[in-house]
Design an enzyme around this catalytic site. Structure first.
Site, PDB file in Angstrom:
ATOM      1  N   ASP A  89     -31.509  28.408 -22.887  1.00 54.00           N
ATOM      2  CA  ASP A  89     -31.964  29.250 -21.771  1.00 54.00           C
ATOM      3  C   ASP A  89     -33.064  30.211 -22.198  1.00 54.00           C
ATOM      4  O   ASP A  89     -33.863  30.648 -21.364  1.00 54.00           O
ATOM      5  CB  ASP A  89     -30.793  30.105 -21.246  1.00 54.00           C
ATOM      6  CG  ASP A  89     -29.923  29.337 -20.262  1.00 54.00           C
ATOM      7  OD1 ASP A  89     -30.281  28.196 -19.929  1.00 54.00           O
ATOM      8  OD2 ASP A  89     -28.893  29.890 -19.841  1.00 54.00           O
ATOM      9  N   HIS A 131     -28.945  40.349 -18.130  1.00 51.43           N
ATOM     10  CA  HIS A 131     -27.969  39.639 -18.978  1.00 51.43           C
ATOM     11  C   HIS A 131     -28.094  39.975 -20.467  1.00 51.43           C
ATOM     12  O   HIS A 131     -27.183  39.651 -21.238  1.00 51.43           O
ATOM     13  CB  HIS A 131     -28.120  38.127 -18.825  1.00 51.43           C
ATOM     14  CG  HIS A 131     -27.788  37.610 -17.461  1.00 51.43           C
ATOM     15  ND1 HIS A 131     -26.580  37.847 -16.856  1.00 51.43           N
ATOM     16  CD2 HIS A 131     -28.511  36.863 -16.581  1.00 51.43           C
ATOM     17  CE1 HIS A 131     -26.575  37.272 -15.655  1.00 51.43           C
ATOM     18  NE2 HIS A 131     -27.729  36.664 -15.467  1.00 51.43           N
ATOM     19  N   GLY A 139     -29.281  34.240 -20.686  1.00 49.36           N
ATOM     20  CA  GLY A 139     -29.681  34.019 -19.293  1.00 49.36           C
ATOM     21  C   GLY A 139     -31.088  34.471 -18.968  1.00 49.36           C
ATOM     22  O   GLY A 139     -31.278  35.190 -17.985  1.00 49.36           O
ATOM     23  N   ASP A 166     -28.095  40.722  -7.714  1.00 57.77           N
ATOM     24  CA  ASP A 166     -28.432  39.379  -8.185  1.00 57.77           C
ATOM     25  C   ASP A 166     -27.213  38.460  -7.988  1.00 57.77           C
ATOM     26  O   ASP A 166     -26.078  38.917  -7.983  1.00 57.77           O
ATOM     27  CB  ASP A 166     -28.771  39.482  -9.680  1.00 57.77           C
ATOM     28  CG  ASP A 166     -29.425  38.242 -10.258  1.00 57.77           C
ATOM     29  OD1 ASP A 166     -30.657  38.262 -10.447  1.00 57.77           O
ATOM     30  OD2 ASP A 166     -28.706  37.264 -10.558  1.00 57.77           O
ATOM     31  N   HIS A 168     -26.040  36.455 -10.030  1.00 56.36           N
ATOM     32  CA  HIS A 168     -25.287  36.379 -11.282  1.00 56.36           C
ATOM     33  C   HIS A 168     -24.711  37.758 -11.644  1.00 56.36           C
ATOM     34  O   HIS A 168     -25.356  38.783 -11.408  1.00 56.36           O
ATOM     35  CB  HIS A 168     -26.188  35.886 -12.418  1.00 56.36           C
ATOM     36  CG  HIS A 168     -26.780  34.529 -12.180  1.00 56.36           C
ATOM     37  ND1 HIS A 168     -28.031  34.357 -11.628  1.00 56.36           N
ATOM     38  CD2 HIS A 168     -26.280  33.290 -12.392  1.00 56.36           C
ATOM     39  CE1 HIS A 168     -28.283  33.057 -11.531  1.00 56.36           C
ATOM     40  NE2 HIS A 168     -27.242  32.386 -11.979  1.00 56.36           N
ATOM     41  N   ASP A 255     -31.797  35.448  -6.083  1.00 51.86           N
ATOM     42  CA  ASP A 255     -31.207  34.126  -6.280  1.00 51.86           C
ATOM     43  C   ASP A 255     -29.891  33.916  -5.533  1.00 51.86           C
ATOM     44  O   ASP A 255     -29.261  32.868  -5.659  1.00 51.86           O
ATOM     45  CB  ASP A 255     -31.043  33.805  -7.776  1.00 51.86           C
ATOM     46  CG  ASP A 255     -30.523  34.979  -8.592  1.00 51.86           C
ATOM     47  OD1 ASP A 255     -30.135  35.999  -8.000  1.00 51.86           O
ATOM     48  OD2 ASP A 255     -30.504  34.876  -9.836  1.00 51.86           O
ATOM     49  N   TYR A 299     -35.467  31.862  -7.923  1.00 53.08           N
ATOM     50  CA  TYR A 299     -36.123  30.669  -8.444  1.00 53.08           C
ATOM     51  C   TYR A 299     -36.773  29.837  -7.351  1.00 53.08           C
ATOM     52  O   TYR A 299     -37.315  28.770  -7.624  1.00 53.08           O
ATOM     53  CB  TYR A 299     -35.106  29.891  -9.302  1.00 53.08           C
ATOM     54  CG  TYR A 299     -34.537  30.853 -10.327  1.00 53.08           C
ATOM     55  CD1 TYR A 299     -35.318  31.256 -11.411  1.00 53.08           C
ATOM     56  CD2 TYR A 299     -33.304  31.472 -10.150  1.00 53.08           C
ATOM     57  CE1 TYR A 299     -34.866  32.211 -12.308  1.00 53.08           C
ATOM     58  CE2 TYR A 299     -32.844  32.436 -11.031  1.00 53.08           C
ATOM     59  CZ  TYR A 299     -33.627  32.797 -12.111  1.00 53.08           C
ATOM     60  OH  TYR A 299     -33.200  33.757 -12.984  1.00 53.08           O
TER      61      TYR A 299
HETATM   62 ZN    ZN Z   1     -29.587  35.751 -11.390  1.00 50.44          ZN
END
Ligand code: ZN
Ligand code: ZN
Length: 386
Positions: A89, A131, A139, A166, A168, A255, A299
């Site tokens: 990643d 992250h 990430g 986010d 995530h 995202d 993305y």
């Molecule tokens: Zn994210």
């Protein structure tokens, strides 16, 4: 006080680039900054690398040294160390230390402009690398710019509310500040049962003297926009009122959107924009207006990310949302967007609502209730001890 938020962007923003084919592409700045400019925004702070001493507020010396070593990358294959490695990643690229330190520098200088009272609100679209861990990349994140900005505010003794929108879990920011009772991190994300980084569950609420200052709201896949926003509205105002921050830092990864290729929520930019307005209002209500907003993941970089950034900026600029996206903007980016399978560019800043099936909506209601019943009393007790 200038009536425009400070917009952080400059040539170095484009240097944070893991290479062709990597999802976190600097291509997003083309249509993203162009749409902001079309609305009247002008970048006012160009990121420059943070110093090593500044990076050490959140990272270890040995990790910074590893990043510098990977910065010499020219070509070929490099074995992974500290989360950085070819094929992963976070692949190495030439100059990655300076590029990543500049993202950190952008958020740190924006934070200092707010601390100095030069601006109320700042937006750093290239920031939000939530992250990154003290001694490890993760990430797509090398240095954790929101955690560093929070650390900078803590040096001045301010209590910080961090809101992570986010898709995530904001695991790095949470980990770096979890033991500090004067930092409240709140993350709304797709459940770690289904998505990277696999953490951020309801029962993770912080420990000891900082109990209740970690809040996680994991959401099931297919959560639609009304239910997503409902969870934010049901928890954030109450958490902010209980905690009473001196400054708000927020991460606006785009995202969670229905069209995002890396995750499974079904959010809209409409709900993201409304959430940004809520964060803005809470900053005024509790924190004298002090608010640093960052971008984050996202993305679908033509149809979603530019509108998401613009909606955060419009909230910070106290501006209404225009009826349509500018036709010239759509024309300028139509061909490139089509080349990447992200056409046509939306004609409005709103998306149609995305329904949530009743069972999923009930599951989110239960999560919100569990968060409220476990965290609020712990947080109130922690606040009471200060
Ligand atoms: Zn994210
Ligand atoms: Zn304001």
């Amino acid at each position: 006080m200038p009536d425009q938020p400070l917009l952080v962007f400059g040539p170095r923003s484009l240097d944070y680039d893991f290479g062709p084919g990597h999802p976190l592409t600097p291509r997003r700045f083309g249509p993203g900054i162009d749409l902001l400019r079309a609305l009247g925004a002008e970048p006012g702070l160009a990121p420059e690398p943070a110093s090593d001493d500044e990076l050490l507020m959140a990272h270890t010396k040995s990790y910074v040294d590893v990043v510098k070593r990977f910065s010499e990358f020219d070509h070929g294959w490099m074995e992974a160390e500290a989360g950085i490695g070819s094929g992963g990643d976070d692949p190495p690229f030439h100059g990655m230390h300076d590029a990543a330190a500049a993202v950190a520098g952008g958020s740190l200088r924006a934070m200092e402009a707010i601390l100095a009272g030069e601006v109320d609100h700042a937006l750093h679209p290239g920031g939000g690398l939530h992250h990154a861990m003290p001694a490890r990349a993760s990430g797509f994140c090398i240095y954790n710019d929101p955690a560093l900005a929070i650390a900078r505010a803590r040096r001045d003794g301010l209590r910080v509310l961090y809101v992570d929108l986010d898709v995530h879990h904001g695991d790095g920011v949470e980990a770096i500040h979890a033991a500090d009772p004067a930092v409240l991190t709140v993350s709304f994300h797709e459940s770690g049962r289904y998505l990277f980084p696999g953490t951020g569950f309801v029962e993770d609420v912080g420990e000891g003297a900082a109990a209740g200052t970690v809040v996680n709201v994991p959401l099931p896949p297919e959560t639609g926009d009304e239910v997503w926003l409902g969870a934010v509205n049901a928890l954030l105002p109450e958490l902010a009122a209980t905690f009473r921050p001196d400054i708000v830092v927020s991460q606006h990864g785009a995202d969670s959107h229905l069209w995002d290729p890396l995750a499974h929520l079904q959010n809209t930019v409409t709900a993201m924009g409304t959430a940004a307005r809520l964060v803005h209002d809470l900053a005024h209500e509790h924190a004298g207006g002090r608010w640093l907003a960052t971008g984050g993941g996202g993305y679908d970089v033509y149809r979603v990310v530019p509108r998401s950034w613009s909606l955060v900026w419009l909230a910070a600029a106290h501006r209404d949302i225009p009826d349509e996206t500018p036709a010239e903007w759509r024309d300028r980016w139509a061909e490139e967007a089509a080349r990447y399978g992200q056409a046509p560019l939306p004609a409005t800043f709103d998306d149609p609502p995305t329904p949530t099936d009743p069972a999923t909506a009930r599951a989110v209601d239960r999560t919100v209730e569990t968060v409220r019943s476990t965290v609020l009393s712990l947080l109130a007790a922690t606040v009471g001890r200060r």
